[in-house]
Scaffold this motif. Sequence first.
Motif, short mmCIF file in Angstrom:
data_model
loop_
_atom_site.label_atom_id
_atom_site.label_comp_id
_atom_site.label_asym_id
_atom_site.label_seq_id
_atom_site.Cartn_x
_atom_site.Cartn_y
_atom_site.Cartn_z
N LYS A 572 1.02 -1.07 -0.14
CA LYS A 572 0.08 -0.08 0.03
C LYS A 572 0.71 1.07 0.08
CE LYS A 572 -3.93 2.71 1.52
NZ LYS A 572 -5.15 2.28 0.96
N ARG A 573 1.69 1.19 0.85
CA ARG A 573 2.68 2.30 0.90
C ARG A 573 3.42 2.59 -0.39
NH1 ARG A 573 5.24 1.36 5.69
NH2 ARG A 573 7.19 0.75 4.95
N ASN A 574 3.93 1.60 -0.95
CA ASN A 574 4.63 1.47 -2.46
C ASN A 574 3.73 2.36 -3.36
OD1 ASN A 574 6.92 0.70 -1.21
ND2 ASN A 574 6.73 -1.42 -2.41
N ILE A 575 2.56 1.95 -3.42
CA ILE A 575 1.55 2.28 -4.44
C ILE A 575 1.27 3.77 -4.03
CG2 ILE A 575 -0.77 2.00 -5.31
CD1 ILE A 575 -0.08 -1.08 -4.98
N THR A 576 1.08 4.22 -2.97
CA THR A 576 0.60 5.48 -2.48
C THR A 576 1.79 6.43 -2.90
OG1 THR A 576 -0.49 4.44 -0.76
CG2 THR A 576 -0.23 6.98 -0.67
N ALA A 577 2.97 5.90 -2.73
CA ALA A 577 4.09 6.69 -2.98
C ALA A 577 3.99 7.14 -4.48
CB ALA A 577 5.43 6.19 -2.51
N MET A 578 3.40 6.32 -5.46
CA MET A 578 3.72 6.50 -6.78
C MET A 578 2.31 7.19 -7.11
SD MET A 578 4.64 2.98 -8.40
CE MET A 578 4.30 1.64 -7.29
N ASN A 579 1.69 8.01 -6.15
CA ASN A 579 0.47 8.74 -6.43
C ASN A 579 -0.69 7.66 -6.89
OD1 ASN A 579 1.29 11.01 -5.87
ND2 ASN A 579 2.05 11.42 -7.77
N GLY A 580 -0.68 6.23 -6.63
CA GLY A 580 -1.60 5.31 -6.95
C GLY A 580 -2.64 5.06 -5.66
N THR A 581 -3.45 4.45 -6.30
CA THR A 581 -4.42 3.73 -5.13
C THR A 581 -4.68 2.29 -5.34
OG1 THR A 581 -6.21 4.16 -6.65
CG2 THR A 581 -5.91 6.07 -4.76
N VAL A 582 -5.17 1.85 -4.06
CA VAL A 582 -5.20 0.34 -4.03
C VAL A 582 -6.58 0.25 -3.69
CG1 VAL A 582 -4.43 -1.92 -3.71
CG2 VAL A 582 -3.05 0.09 -3.13
N GLU A 583 -7.71 -0.89 -4.64
CA GLU A 583 -8.83 -0.97 -4.10
C GLU A 583 -9.05 -2.46 -4.07
OE1 GLU A 583 -11.54 1.73 -6.41
OE2 GLU A 583 -12.65 -0.30 -6.70
N ILE A 584 -9.99 -2.90 -3.28
CA ILE A 584 -10.19 -4.53 -3.03
C ILE A 584 -11.49 -4.71 -3.34
CG2 ILE A 584 -9.74 -6.64 -1.79
CD1 ILE A 584 -7.52 -5.04 -0.09
N ARG A 585 -11.73 -5.50 -4.09
CA ARG A 585 -13.25 -6.05 -4.14
C ARG A 585 -13.23 -7.58 -4.05
NH1 ARG A 585 -12.33 -3.17 -8.63
NH2 ARG A 585 -12.21 -4.85 -10.43
N SER A 586 -14.31 -8.01 -3.19
CA SER A 586 -14.03 -9.40 -2.85
C SER A 586 -15.44 -10.17 -2.70
CB SER A 586 -13.19 -9.87 -1.81
OG SER A 586 -13.01 -11.05 -1.57
N VAL A 587 -15.68 -11.19 -2.96
CA VAL A 587 -17.06 -12.05 -2.97
C VAL A 587 -16.75 -13.42 -2.27
CG1 VAL A 587 -19.05 -12.99 -4.05
CG2 VAL A 587 -17.92 -10.90 -5.02
N PRO A 588 -17.25 -13.55 -1.12
CA PRO A 588 -16.84 -14.65 -0.31
C PRO A 588 -17.23 -16.10 -1.23
CG PRO A 588 -17.71 -13.21 1.07
CD PRO A 588 -17.74 -12.59 -0.40
N GLY A 589 -16.09 -16.77 -1.43
CA GLY A 589 -16.16 -18.26 -2.26
C GLY A 589 -16.01 -17.73 -3.79
N LEU A 590 -16.02 -16.58 -4.44
CA LEU A 590 -15.79 -16.58 -5.49
C LEU A 590 -14.64 -15.83 -5.93
CD1 LEU A 590 -19.42 -15.43 -6.87
CD2 LEU A 590 -18.37 -17.49 -7.25
N GLY A 591 -14.02 -15.31 -4.95
CA GLY A 591 -12.69 -14.54 -5.48
C GLY A 591 -12.27 -13.04 -4.83
N THR A 592 -11.44 -12.65 -5.32
CA THR A 592 -11.00 -11.38 -4.80
C THR A 592 -10.34 -10.70 -5.93
OG1 THR A 592 -10.28 -12.36 -2.66
CG2 THR A 592 -9.30 -10.33 -3.08
N THR A 593 -10.62 -9.38 -6.10
CA THR A 593 -9.62 -8.56 -7.07
C THR A 593 -9.06 -7.49 -6.41
OG1 THR A 593 -11.25 -9.06 -8.73
CG2 THR A 593 -10.02 -7.33 -8.99
N ILE A 594 -7.73 -7.33 -6.54
CA ILE A 594 -7.07 -6.18 -5.89
C ILE A 594 -6.40 -5.24 -7.04
CG2 ILE A 594 -5.18 -5.32 -4.82
CD1 ILE A 594 -4.97 -8.31 -3.29
N SER A 595 -7.14 -4.04 -7.11
CA SER A 595 -7.07 -3.19 -8.14
C SER A 595 -6.19 -1.90 -7.98
CB SER A 595 -8.31 -2.91 -8.69
OG SER A 595 -8.54 -1.89 -9.57
N ILE A 596 -5.20 -1.74 -8.73
CA ILE A 596 -4.34 -0.75 -8.60
C ILE A 596 -4.30 0.32 -9.77
CG2 ILE A 596 -1.78 -0.27 -8.20
CD1 ILE A 596 -1.15 -2.95 -7.69
N ALA A 597 -4.76 1.41 -9.21
CA ALA A 597 -4.75 2.63 -10.35
C ALA A 597 -3.59 3.29 -10.27
CB ALA A 597 -6.00 3.34 -10.05
N LEU A 598 -2.71 3.79 -11.20
CA LEU A 598 -1.62 4.35 -11.29
C LEU A 598 -1.65 5.42 -12.39
CD1 LEU A 598 1.20 1.78 -11.28
CD2 LEU A 598 0.78 3.11 -9.46
#
Lengths: 761, 166
Positions: A572-598
Amino acid sequence: MSIDMSQFYEVFFDESDELLAEAEHLLLGLDIQSPDMEDLNAIFRAAHSIKGGAATFGMMDMAEITHVLENLLDKIRKQEMALTAEHVDAFLAAKDVLKMQLDGHRLATAVDPEQVADVTMMLKGLSEGVAIAPVPTLTAPVAAPAAVVSAMPPAAPGLTRFCLDLPVLNERDDRNLRDELGLLGSVSQHVLADGRSQWLLDTDSSADDILSICSFVIDVDQMRVSREDMPALEAVAAAAQHDIEVGLEARADTKSKSGVEVQEEVGYGLFETLEQDKVEEGYGFFAPFTPHPDAVVTTMIGDETPLPAAVEAAQRTTRQPEKNTEISTQKSTDKLSDKPVKKDNEKAASTAETTSIRVGVEKVDQLINLVGELVITQAMIEQRIAALDPVQHERLINSAGQLMRNTRDLQEAVMSIRMMPMDFVFSRFPRMVRDLAGKLGKKVELVTQGASTELDKGLIERIVDPLTHLVRNSVDHGIELPEQRRARGKSETGQLTLSAAHKGGSIVIEVTDDGAGLNRERLLAKAQQNGLPVSENMSDAEVYQLIFAPGFSTAEAVTDVSGRGVGMDVVKRNITAMNGTVEIRSVPGLGTTISIALPLTLAILDGMSVSLGSNIYVIPLNLIVETLQPRAQDIKTVTGEGRMVHVRGEYLPIIALHSLFNHDTDITDPTQGVLVLIEAEGRKSALFVDGLVGQQQVVIKSLETNYRRVRGISGATIMGDGSVALILDVPAIIQMGQSHNYITGAAAYASRPPQTKEYTQ
Amino acid sequence: MTATSMATAASTTPSVAGEYLTFVLGEESYGIEILKVQEIRGYDTVTKIANTPAFIKGVVNLRGRIVPIVDLRIKFNLGKIEYDEFTVVIILNLGGRVVGIVVDGVSDVMALQQEHIRNVPELVSSIDTQYILGLATVEERMLILVDIERLMGSQEMELLDSVTVH
């Protein structure tokens, strides 16, 4: 004359690095049941090139292992041995060893001799396991050369038969040469009366390949490679052969000369101008080139239908980009395009590689800085010119317009130097995922999307570590064991998707797994245990953000892969340092998406300048949805406080910048000013400013170099008149807008004691 | 230059002798180490930064660099806060960071010996005595020698991230 060898070493190291990476990429892509011959050949060529280079530079350890590797690969390539998963594993292990050795030579890092020995043993073992498979053509009966052509069965489809006229060979050379050529295809040989040999070689390689192989053993000036054609086509082939004879063959009168004489005389054909053939062999660089259009056309027409093999050979010859430029007529290029698209692309990629140059990053950065200054200067001129009378100064204004276009093009071109495809990052994951999955006993399929998406080199380098971490986490924690997956009715093989795409002015990189998903309850329980402030009312997104807290891990067992809880906070720190953001979407049992916007790039921004009192602010253009002048009836309030604007069925909160920033301005009624609809992180707001000034590209300058971060400001820039304008940090502004009280007009800062540091983030 | 000036600031028993640039704030005379001064220029329009203390006037463009401007007169509650053609900005280079300070006027450059300099008694002022290197007497006037690097790096100036966050 002393030659600085170090530069050659560097080239070899770089090249080997690339070759190893490419080989690994191909190995991972191999379909074990029906491997693509083209891929196997490419892997083989990589091994062979490394072997040649390593031997040249005296790195015998690498030469040795590549030799064993090459032998094994060759057997598989020639389908004497079926490819198995063990082979691929062994090859990958060999690649690791080679990489280790390469680093050993390059950076003087430690090389584990045991690992080297293990891998060598493994390769040898595998190689001998099926060594019983006979190599039939090697034992072909000796016959008179005249009879050979007709007596031998025709070359198999896809193979070309080459006839090699060789000088007198001693026993050792003979054996070596046979081994080397055996790697290319099947060899049969005949000894002529005067002790010279004539060999026939069925291969899918080009004459160039044969010559370069032979050059390891004998002097290629003393040999002659010619293509054997079907007797029926001999007449045309004779003409065609003229072109396809790319080798530096000795002349027909070689017989009368000793080998030494020829060698001296030929001098690799670079200095000879008297014989047309040799001029061509000098790659056409040293004398005006006389083309042989007839010959080419004849070859193409003559071979087109009846002899696909010959056509392919001709194409192969033409595809040697450096050496055969003279035959690359329109005709043969057309032929090339008939090849499957994939191969074309690969060829294009490899051609692109050969035409690239290596430049230090600091040089590029200097260039970018200079262009940045140029853009500022250009904007300055533009502003001065705007004040002039357009009729009187028409020509000056036209020239300035041209300058503007050129500057913009230059800037784009320069910026694109720093852009690199995401593939640079993605390509390292197939191997990692494969190894990790193997270690954890999971089945994982890695899918990458948008690998060609380009991103600034500086960002590419910095995204590697965070992304590695996320991928590792997904494999370790996200994707379940095969049994669990089956129990849940999912396919045993989990899918891990890496994707990159442009969205507005940023690039979005996502790591998606179809695993168990995040467990909200467990996260909350763990957070409570760790003493983090949590409540049951938190939204899912907020709960998921908890995994970025330092020392937070819900893994039941700490593995050597992950689970220690170090890392996600660093991500999280590394991405914030690049002016980016991290977002997590997750549905129990179906999976997780970690989305980084730079952000796409760090240096230049397309901005909209807006005025506020006597100040100018710049809003990143990519975050602006639209601008409008509201009508009084569109402005609504909630409990007489929060002002909103009604735009196309949506109610958007109005953020008054003057109130947020405590600026004096005469315009306090939105209907007299302008509303700029801004959107960031999925939230929209209407920013109320005095007016629009104009749209322009600005060079981002950091405030932090000499000052510090200011909430709501992402940086500064220098305007055409030399003054400083501040660039708004739109996400922060939207956030600030939500916690701002409009009725009292109290800004975030003023409402607190002056010494508090809350506005500094 | 910056390396030596930083070393001076960091040493525990600083030798305060050296050349000082003297300037006037209201009725008082101040001195700062000449080696920390990059240049002196007139006061230009600054770009105001939102939600910052009043003594931070804003930022200016100094040949492509964005430089913050601090008005010491506001910070020290001295002098008349006027901006005209005589207002002077001293551009400081403090360990690579460039900061401008607004003062009433620049007087002189003086070489001071150790024996001219007296210690500061404990007293109450709008700046902590820890930022004062010493007091010197020059032609019947008292010169306040300011450790400008420490002062500008201090938390109360709010010029740095590292200090303000903690």
